[in-house]
Design a protein around this motif. Structure first.
Motif, mmCIF file in Angstrom:
data_model
loop_
_atom_site.group_PDB
_atom_site.id
_atom_site.type_symbol
_atom_site.label_atom_id
_atom_site.label_comp_id
_atom_site.label_asym_id
_atom_site.label_seq_id
_atom_site.Cartn_x
_atom_site.Cartn_y
_atom_site.Cartn_z
ATOM 1 N N LEU A 43 0.830 -1.207 0.000
ATOM 2 C CA LEU A 43 0.000 0.000 0.000
ATOM 3 C C LEU A 43 0.864 1.257 0.000
ATOM 4 O O LEU A 43 0.546 2.248 -0.665
ATOM 5 C CB LEU A 43 -0.921 -0.003 1.219
ATOM 6 N N PHE A 44 1.961 1.219 0.744
ATOM 7 C CA PHE A 44 2.869 2.377 0.836
ATOM 8 C C PHE A 44 3.491 2.677 -0.515
ATOM 9 O O PHE A 44 3.560 3.847 -0.937
ATOM 10 C CB PHE A 44 3.947 2.081 1.877
ATOM 11 N N VAL A 45 3.951 1.647 -1.195
ATOM 12 C CA VAL A 45 4.535 1.830 -2.525
ATOM 13 C C VAL A 45 3.496 2.394 -3.496
ATOM 14 O O VAL A 45 3.812 3.197 -4.382
ATOM 15 C CB VAL A 45 5.105 0.494 -3.047
ATOM 16 N N GLY A 46 2.224 1.987 -3.319
ATOM 17 C CA GLY A 46 1.150 2.511 -4.142
ATOM 18 C C GLY A 46 0.652 3.875 -3.699
ATOM 19 O O GLY A 46 -0.369 4.356 -4.216
ATOM 20 N N GLU A 47 1.377 4.510 -2.741
ATOM 21 C CA GLU A 47 1.073 5.850 -2.229
ATOM 22 C C GLU A 47 -0.280 5.926 -1.532
ATOM 23 O O GLU A 47 -0.878 6.997 -1.416
ATOM 24 C CB GLU A 47 1.162 6.892 -3.350
ATOM 25 N N LEU A 48 -0.731 4.789 -1.030
ATOM 26 C CA LEU A 48 -1.940 4.768 -0.198
ATOM 27 C C LEU A 48 -1.486 4.817 1.257
ATOM 28 O O LEU A 48 -1.597 3.851 2.009
ATOM 29 C CB LEU A 48 -2.757 3.507 -0.502
ATOM 30 N N TYR A 49 -0.960 5.964 1.638
ATOM 31 C CA TYR A 49 -0.236 6.081 2.892
ATOM 32 C C TYR A 49 -1.140 5.881 4.116
ATOM 33 O O TYR A 49 -0.736 5.264 5.098
ATOM 34 C CB TYR A 49 0.458 7.436 2.966
ATOM 35 N N PHE A 50 -2.358 6.416 4.054
ATOM 36 C CA PHE A 50 -3.250 6.270 5.203
ATOM 37 C C PHE A 50 -3.595 4.798 5.441
ATOM 38 O O PHE A 50 -3.539 4.313 6.579
ATOM 39 C CB PHE A 50 -4.529 7.082 4.996
ATOM 40 N N LEU A 51 -3.937 4.086 4.375
ATOM 41 C CA LEU A 51 -4.265 2.663 4.523
ATOM 42 C C LEU A 51 -3.041 1.872 4.990
ATOM 43 O O LEU A 51 -3.168 0.940 5.796
ATOM 44 C CB LEU A 51 -4.785 2.106 3.195
ATOM 45 N N ALA A 52 -1.872 2.248 4.486
ATOM 46 C CA ALA A 52 -0.647 1.573 4.913
ATOM 47 C C ALA A 52 -0.426 1.752 6.412
ATOM 48 O O ALA A 52 -0.099 0.805 7.133
ATOM 49 C CB ALA A 52 0.551 2.110 4.130
#
Length: 232
Positions: A43-52
């Motif tokens: 998720l972090f790599v996909g820039e979904l930082y909040f979900l990560a």
């Protein structure tokens, strides 16, 4: 997928003699923390930082292990027990083992830019319980960090670090070539530099005792002469 899981569980079993089955290893908090991290990192790599971060917080609540979603982790990573903290820019190679209460911490950037702040652990590194590895340093391949050591400088390949602040000890080839050393610390500490100093102090003490005995022996005739003169 199933073959990779079996291979991972077997790699853990090779480093930990306590589990009686692969199923028991599946209950380890370190295994669950790694599984959660794989999801959080994706998720972090996909820039979904909040979900990560959400996955990260759930993992920390369930396992007492805090791995930042940005950390990069290789194959067969094993956290034995828990209460470990791994920072955002940490990089961990393959077959790395970390024991409880370890911190892979970062330095505070003075220029306001995050950048690389956390350690890089090369393949087959072992970090003993309570160790603190701080800053953008590199721990070389097959290096060991002993329990409660504090490491703030690069660690050479194959070195064993002990103490506060940690210092390197020369490790015999037969120890260095061993596939795995629990807690990253040779139990007999064959190269501990204090042993040489203790031996030197014991030799010096023996020499002083011998010198004292000679002085006492030399004083006996003088004392006897004085006594006979007084009697006469």
């Amino acid at each position: 997928m199933f073959d990779k899981l079996i291979s991972y569980l077997d790699s853990v079993r090779a480093r930990d003699p306590s589990p009686r089955s692969r199923g028991e290893i599946l209950l380890y908090p370190g295994v669950w923390a790694l599984a959660f991290h794989r999801v959080a990192h994706w998720l972090f790599v996909g820039e979904l930082y909040f979900l990560a971060r959400l996955v990260n917080h759930l993992s920390r609540w369930l396992t007492a292990i805090d791995i930042h979603p940005g950390a990069t982790i290789g194959k067969n990573f094993f956290i034995d027990h828990g209460f470990t903290v791994i920072g955002e820019t940490a990089e961990i190679g393959d077959n790395v083992t970390i024991y409880q209460c370890v911190t892979l911490g970062g330095t505070n950037p003075t220029n306001g830019v995050g950048g690389k702040r956390h350690p890089t652990l090369k393949d087959n590194v072992i970090i003993g319980s309570g160790a603190q590895v701080i800053g953008p340093i590199t721990v070389g391949e097959r290096a060991r960090v002993g329990a409660n050591a504090v490491v703030t400088d690069d660690v050479p390949e194959g070195a064993t670090m002990i103490g506060l602040k940690a210092r390197s000890t020369l490790v015999p080839a037969e120890t260095w070539l061993r596939e795995f050393i629990p807690y990253g610390t040779p139990c007999d500490e064959p190269c501990e530099s204090e042993n040489g100093r203790i031996d030197a102090m014991e030799r010096e003490l023996a020499a002083l005792r011998a010198e004292l005995a000679e002085l006492r022996q030399a004083r006996k005739p003088v004392a006897a002469t004085r006594k006979s003169g007084t009697d006469g």
